[in-house]
Scaffold this motif. Structure first.
Motif, mmCIF file in Angstrom:
data_model
loop_
_atom_site.group_PDB
_atom_site.id
_atom_site.type_symbol
_atom_site.label_atom_id
_atom_site.label_comp_id
_atom_site.label_asym_id
_atom_site.label_seq_id
_atom_site.Cartn_x
_atom_site.Cartn_y
_atom_site.Cartn_z
ATOM 1 N N ALA A 32 0.840 -1.185 0.000
ATOM 2 C CA ALA A 32 0.000 0.000 0.000
ATOM 3 C C ALA A 32 0.881 1.242 0.000
ATOM 4 N N GLY A 58 0.661 5.442 0.874
ATOM 5 C CA GLY A 58 -0.108 6.535 1.457
ATOM 6 C C GLY A 58 0.531 7.870 1.134
ATOM 7 N N TRP A 59 -0.308 8.881 1.056
ATOM 8 C CA TRP A 59 0.154 10.264 0.937
ATOM 9 C C TRP A 59 -0.197 10.991 2.235
ATOM 10 N N GLY A 76 -2.717 12.320 7.399
ATOM 11 C CA GLY A 76 -2.994 11.466 6.258
ATOM 12 C C GLY A 76 -3.867 12.177 5.241
ATOM 13 N N SER A 98 -4.364 10.544 1.681
ATOM 14 C CA SER A 98 -4.995 9.519 0.859
ATOM 15 C C SER A 98 -4.129 8.271 0.888
ATOM 16 N N CYS A 99 -4.728 7.141 0.552
ATOM 17 C CA CYS A 99 -3.968 5.896 0.479
ATOM 18 C C CYS A 99 -4.610 4.997 -0.555
ATOM 19 N N SER A 115 -4.653 0.752 -1.647
ATOM 20 C CA SER A 115 -4.283 -0.589 -1.212
ATOM 21 C C SER A 115 -3.545 -1.325 -2.321
ATOM 22 N N CYS A 174 5.033 10.697 0.468
ATOM 23 C CA CYS A 174 4.447 9.384 0.223
ATOM 24 C C CYS A 174 5.188 8.369 1.094
ATOM 25 N N ALA A 218 -3.303 -0.369 3.801
ATOM 26 C CA ALA A 218 -3.624 1.012 3.458
ATOM 27 C C ALA A 218 -4.400 1.670 4.584
ATOM 28 N N LEU A 230 -4.658 5.808 6.930
ATOM 29 C CA LEU A 230 -4.282 7.216 6.991
ATOM 30 C C LEU A 230 -3.555 7.552 8.290
ATOM 31 N N TYR A 265 2.942 2.872 8.206
ATOM 32 C CA TYR A 265 3.915 2.951 7.120
ATOM 33 C C TYR A 265 5.339 2.872 7.660
#
Length: 124
Positions: free
Chosen positions: A33, A35-36, A47, A49-50, A52, A98, A104, A106, A111
């Motif tokens: 996944a 994430g941004w 967070g 967006s993410c 998967s 990122c 996935a 937020l 991460y």
């Protein structure tokens, strides 16, 4: 060696758009996944967006304030994840990061590897 490199940031006027890219290397992108997140001066990293892993459909999630304005997508062949940002306001100005994870979500703890970030400035 896992690496994530963000690009595409810059100066944009209110109401404008930017597309951020997250280039991945050192791992197989479609197994993880992405994430941004973003961090504005004096604020905690949040967070945005993410998306998967592809095997579960590459489903996306967004923070409430981004729904309808931001779109995340992935191109596994190019080892890249994109964040299309529309209708930008001054509230969106931040450094955007990122990150790579297994699930996935937020939340930062989900991460394990992070990029160095790209600056987004929204100003007239």
């Amino acid at each position: 060696q896992v690496q994530l490199v963000e690009s595409g940031g810059g100066l944009v006027q209110p109401g404008g758009s930017l597309r951020l890219s997250c280039g991945a290397s050192g791992f197989t992108l479609n197994y993880y996944a992405i994430g941004w997140f973003r961090q504005a001066p004096g604020k905690e990293r949040e967070g945005v967006s993410c998306i998967s892993i592809s095997s579960v459909g590459g489903s996306a999630a967004y923070a409430d304030s981004m729904k309808g304005r931001f779109t995340i997508s992935r191109d596994n062949a190019k080892n890249t994840v994109y964040l299309q940002m529309n209708s930008l306001t001054s509230e969106d100005a931040a450094v955007y990061y990122c990150a790579k994870g297994v699930m996935a979500g937020l939340l930062r703890y989900e991460y394990d590897y992070w990029g160095q970030g790209t600056q987004v400035t929204v100003s007239s």
